[in-house]
Design a protein around this motif. Structure first.
Motif, mmCIF file in Angstrom:
data_model
loop_
_atom_site.group_PDB
_atom_site.id
_atom_site.type_symbol
_atom_site.label_atom_id
_atom_site.label_comp_id
_atom_site.label_asym_id
_atom_site.label_seq_id
_atom_site.Cartn_x
_atom_site.Cartn_y
_atom_site.Cartn_z
ATOM 1 N N GLU A 189 -2.189 -2.032 -6.795
ATOM 2 C CA GLU A 189 -2.514 -1.696 -5.409
ATOM 3 C C GLU A 189 -3.589 -0.618 -5.316
ATOM 4 O O GLU A 189 -4.466 -0.668 -4.458
ATOM 5 C CB GLU A 189 -1.249 -1.233 -4.682
ATOM 6 C CG GLU A 189 -0.250 -2.338 -4.397
ATOM 7 C CD GLU A 189 -0.790 -3.414 -3.470
ATOM 8 O OE1 GLU A 189 -1.598 -3.089 -2.574
ATOM 9 O OE2 GLU A 189 -0.425 -4.585 -3.655
ATOM 10 N N ASN A 224 4.160 -7.709 -5.645
ATOM 11 C CA ASN A 224 2.728 -7.848 -5.420
ATOM 12 C C ASN A 224 2.296 -9.267 -5.774
ATOM 13 O O ASN A 224 2.641 -9.793 -6.827
ATOM 14 C CB ASN A 224 1.992 -6.831 -6.283
ATOM 15 C CG ASN A 224 0.513 -7.116 -6.443
ATOM 16 O OD1 ASN A 224 0.128 -7.985 -7.219
ATOM 17 N ND2 ASN A 224 -0.318 -6.384 -5.729
ATOM 18 N N ASP A 255 1.446 5.001 0.788
ATOM 19 C CA ASP A 255 1.605 4.031 -0.302
ATOM 20 C C ASP A 255 2.666 4.433 -1.318
ATOM 21 O O ASP A 255 2.780 3.812 -2.377
ATOM 22 C CB ASP A 255 0.273 3.717 -0.979
ATOM 23 C CG ASP A 255 -0.302 4.897 -1.754
ATOM 24 O OD1 ASP A 255 0.326 5.972 -1.777
ATOM 25 O OD2 ASP A 255 -1.395 4.731 -2.333
ATOM 26 N N ARG A 278 1.877 -2.135 2.024
ATOM 27 C CA ARG A 278 1.343 -3.273 1.296
ATOM 28 C C ARG A 278 1.896 -4.575 1.866
ATOM 29 O O ARG A 278 1.150 -5.538 2.093
ATOM 30 C CB ARG A 278 1.711 -3.144 -0.186
ATOM 31 C CG ARG A 278 1.072 -4.202 -1.083
ATOM 32 C CD ARG A 278 1.991 -5.365 -1.366
ATOM 33 N NE ARG A 278 3.214 -4.980 -2.043
ATOM 34 C CZ ARG A 278 4.190 -5.828 -2.301
ATOM 35 N NH1 ARG A 278 4.097 -7.089 -1.934
ATOM 36 N NH2 ARG A 278 5.285 -5.418 -2.895
#
Length: 387
Positions: A32, A84, A349, A355
């Motif tokens: 990220e 992710n 974050d 995200r």
């Protein structure tokens, strides 16, 4: 329809979730923050996924895959979807089912190496002027003797920079229909390194950091007839036969991310104190949690009902469109509400919420926009009464 999970399904869910938490979560922050998924990391996680039996699990058992039925496959996708996107899609690859449409020779060259983790594929349909309207594509394939010559541009092609070959759909002619002329489409295998085929850097994307897109350019790219996938001019038949469940795959990964976001919201609402009590005791927060859980449950039921119907051979385009529409829009709602419950911390974050919130945006666009899904649904409703 049995809503309970079999022992095998429970094992697959537990195994996949443990892999996601132990092998993917620890690398999310790096991906990220850098926007890059290192090749060394890909190979490291890929080896572990192969060892765990999770790699190419979407494929039938007779070609080396896990042979999962659709419902079990969607359970697996839901668990992977928690992480992710670049990490789970690239490192725990699920080769496109369209590879199963290849000839025995094409399977040896393209399908089996992808299943073994030796190659990656990418699928190229979208063009700058042809997104949802694939019949509007301008890129062409013209027959020249036994060869085909490809010209034109494709864009938004996922992980084409990493792929060893592309499955490319090109306009290969026209035919007269009751509604006028319509383009014929043919699908081709194009190996990276083929003369006249170039892969350019794509666009920076707000969603799915580390998961790249690329621009493919074809300049008099000559291919032998053996590179045609399926029948000439029948590319849509190939796509419709082998890509139908991808909308359910998108829906399932959205379920995983929504569950993760809701879990964080519930935990925070139970721990965070304001005005002398847990914020979860305030109706303004507790009702949010109730609505989030209800929307998630509804989407979950729609996705898995469509998956069950797929296995029964009774699924319709309307079923899959409804499931994709509900799951993707539900994720946007849940992600946004989870951030609202966390306040300012939700946008930092340190947590995966910002995200998940960013990543949710693309889900309502790719694999058919929400508007396209609504068109499919409404057309089916009206057709039933002659509309």
């Amino acid at each position: 329809m049995d809503f309970g999970l079999s022992e095998e399904q429970k094992l697959i869910v537990e195994t996949t979730r443990a892999f996601v938490e132990n092998e993917l979560y620890p690398h999310e922050r790096e991906v990220e923050r850098t926007g890059v998924l290192r090749r060394e990391l890909i190979e490291e996680i890929k080896a572990k996924a192969i060892e765990a039996g999770l790699y190419a699990a979407n494929m039938p058992a007779d070609v080396g895959g896990a042979g999962l039925d659709t419902v079990t496959w969607l359970l697996y996708e839901k668990e992977l979807g928690r992480a992710n996107y670049a990490l789970h899609w690239t490192c725990v690859a699920r080769p496109s089912n369209i590879l199963l449409a290849g000839t025995p020779e094409q399977r040896e060259k393209y399908l089996f190496p992808c299943i073994r983790g030796e190659k990656w594929d990418c699928l190229a349909m979208t063009e700058p002027g042809a997104g949802s309207d694939l019949r509007g594509m301008k890129a062409t394939a013209v027959q020249d003797g036994d060869d085909w010559v490809l010209n034109g541009t494709k864009h938004f092609i996922s992980h084409a920079d990493l792929a060893d070959f592309a499955i490319v759909f090109m306009a290969s002619g026209e035919e007269e229909t009751s509604r006028g002329k319509r383009k014929k489409i043919t699908a081709f295998f194009v190996d990276k390194g083929t003369k006249g085929f170039a892969v350019r850097d794509g666009y920076r994307n707000v969603s799915h950091r580390g998961y790249t897109n690329a621009i493919l350019e074809f300049d008099d790219c000559r291919l032998p007839g053996a590179q045609v996938l399926g029948e000439v001019h029948r590319g849509f038949d190939v796509a419709n036969s082998w890509l139908g469940a991808t909308r359910l795959q998108v829906g399932a990964t959205c379920l995983g991310r929504a569950e993760r976001a809701l879990g964080h919201a519930i935990e925070y609402a139970a721990q965070r104190q304001q005005f002398g009590q847990q914020i979860g005791k305030f109706q303004g927060v507790s009702f949010k949690l109730a609505d989030m859980a209800t929307e998630l449950k509804a989407a979950d039921l729609m996705v898995f009902e469509a998956g069950w119907k797929y296995d029964q051979g009774t699924v319709t385009d309307q079923d899959m469109a409804m499931a994709k529409l509900k799951a993707t829009e539900m994720l946007a709602f849940v992600a946004d509400e989870a951030i609202q419950i966390h306040g300012g911390m939700g946008l930092m974050d340190d947590l995966p919420l910002e995200r998940i919130w960013r990543d949710a945006r693309v889900e309502r666009i790719w694999e058919g926009t929400s508007e396209i899904q609504r068109h499919i649904i409404s057309r089916a409703l009206l057709r039933a009464v002659g509309g």
